[in-house]
Design a protein around this motif. Sequence first.
Motif, mmCIF file in Angstrom:
data_model
loop_
_atom_site.group_PDB
_atom_site.id
_atom_site.type_symbol
_atom_site.label_atom_id
_atom_site.label_comp_id
_atom_site.label_asym_id
_atom_site.label_seq_id
_atom_site.Cartn_x
_atom_site.Cartn_y
_atom_site.Cartn_z
ATOM 1 N N GLN A 1 33.402 12.789 6.200
ATOM 2 C CA GLN A 1 33.891 14.097 6.624
ATOM 3 C C GLN A 1 33.725 14.281 8.130
ATOM 4 O O GLN A 1 34.610 14.810 8.818
ATOM 5 N N SER A 2 32.584 13.814 8.645
ATOM 6 C CA SER A 2 32.330 13.906 10.086
ATOM 7 C C SER A 2 33.317 13.040 10.872
ATOM 8 O O SER A 2 33.861 13.476 11.898
ATOM 9 N N MET A 3 33.576 11.849 10.373
ATOM 10 C CA MET A 3 34.520 10.977 11.063
ATOM 11 C C MET A 3 35.939 11.523 10.963
ATOM 12 O O MET A 3 36.734 11.370 11.892
ATOM 13 N N LEU A 4 36.240 12.154 9.867
ATOM 14 C CA LEU A 4 37.561 12.766 9.693
ATOM 15 C C LEU A 4 37.781 13.849 10.760
ATOM 16 O O LEU A 4 38.874 13.944 11.344
ATOM 17 N N GLU A 5 36.751 14.618 11.037
ATOM 18 C CA GLU A 5 36.841 15.647 12.074
ATOM 19 C C GLU A 5 37.046 15.008 13.447
ATOM 20 O O GLU A 5 37.842 15.506 14.267
ATOM 21 N N ASP A 6 36.336 13.904 13.714
ATOM 22 C CA ASP A 6 36.511 13.176 14.974
ATOM 23 C C ASP A 6 37.944 12.675 15.119
ATOM 24 O O ASP A 6 38.561 12.792 16.184
ATOM 25 N N LEU A 7 38.464 12.105 14.055
ATOM 26 C CA LEU A 7 39.817 11.540 14.081
ATOM 27 C C LEU A 7 40.881 12.622 14.260
ATOM 28 O O LEU A 7 41.893 12.399 14.932
ATOM 29 N N GLU A 8 40.656 13.774 13.657
ATOM 30 C CA GLU A 8 41.603 14.875 13.818
ATOM 31 C C GLU A 8 41.657 15.314 15.284
ATOM 32 O O GLU A 8 42.735 15.608 15.814
ATOM 33 N N ARG A 9 40.502 15.355 15.930
ATOM 34 C CA ARG A 9 40.474 15.697 17.362
ATOM 35 C C ARG A 9 41.184 14.629 18.182
ATOM 36 O O ARG A 9 41.949 14.939 19.109
ATOM 37 N N ASP A 10 40.910 13.373 17.850
ATOM 38 C CA ASP A 10 41.573 12.272 18.554
ATOM 39 C C ASP A 10 43.086 12.340 18.383
ATOM 40 O O ASP A 10 43.843 12.150 19.336
ATOM 41 N N ARG A 11 43.520 12.590 17.163
ATOM 42 C CA ARG A 11 44.963 12.641 16.901
ATOM 43 C C ARG A 11 45.633 13.728 17.734
ATOM 44 O O ARG A 11 46.699 13.497 18.337
ATOM 45 N N LYS A 12 45.009 14.891 17.797
ATOM 46 C CA LYS A 12 45.568 15.980 18.594
ATOM 47 C C LYS A 12 45.625 15.607 20.071
ATOM 48 O O LYS A 12 46.642 15.846 20.753
ATOM 49 N N ALA A 13 44.541 15.011 20.578
ATOM 50 C CA ALA A 13 44.499 14.606 21.983
ATOM 51 C C ALA A 13 45.540 13.526 22.280
ATOM 52 O O ALA A 13 46.196 13.549 23.335
ATOM 53 N N LEU A 14 45.704 12.594 21.365
ATOM 54 C CA LEU A 14 46.688 11.527 21.556
ATOM 55 C C LEU A 14 48.109 12.081 21.562
ATOM 56 O O LEU A 14 48.944 11.653 22.376
#
Length: 253
Positions: A66-79
């Motif tokens: 769940q924590s990594m999913l939150e990290d990836l969601e932030r990364d996806r938005k930034a990308l």
Amino acid sequence: MEKQPINQDQTIEERNPNEPTVSKKRKWSSYFKEFFMLFLAISLGFFVENQREAYVENKSAEVLAQSMLEDLERDRKALQEGIRFMEEKDQNMDKFLRMLRAPGEDWDTVAFYKSMTMVFSTFPFSPTDGTYSQMKSSGTLRYFDQRLVNKMNAYDNQLKKTIFRDELVEKGEWELVPIAATLINFEVTGELRFNKPITKETYIKIRDQDTLDLFINKVVTVRTMMGRSLQEYRAQLLLSEDLIKEIKKKYDS
């Protein structure tokens, strides 16, 4: 005839010749039962402990996922924002290069400064990789199946390439600065960058064709490196979306 005294031990032995064998069998049977019960208790203990560890690992994996999913969601938005930024910047750089190749008397000074401001504008991508780094250092990556771990590692490897390309673009822009500083007033580009009205003197000083050609070449170099960086951003975005999908499929309720 005088009777011989009866040996009591001998009499008992004669009366119960099989007693020692039966006693030994009973002892071995008792030993076997005790050993079996001990073995059963140890095996059960191991089983319970393994089940407990498996439960703890599964629960920890859910929290980490769940924590990594939150990290990836932030990364996806930034990308996604970074890709839009670079696509827009590439279009502006194309217009700027066409301006530079046109006769100097046709240049619009304000448009020139705005284009230069875009050339020096950057979108540094800073990944949110705290969860993955923690799992890698603590060894908790083992909580996940190998297929998912492989995808996490692939994403992390791509991050290194993406950041490396960003750094090359920034380096190319810094190499452009000394030439640009002789041609324009950087105070004006600073005002434009922060959407302030132009209050400083605007000028363009192209001394000769060689200087202009060198300047154009440097701008083209930055644009080329940015194009390569854009490819890495797109590859990173695809990996992030794939990893998000995999984690949600397995852990997101």
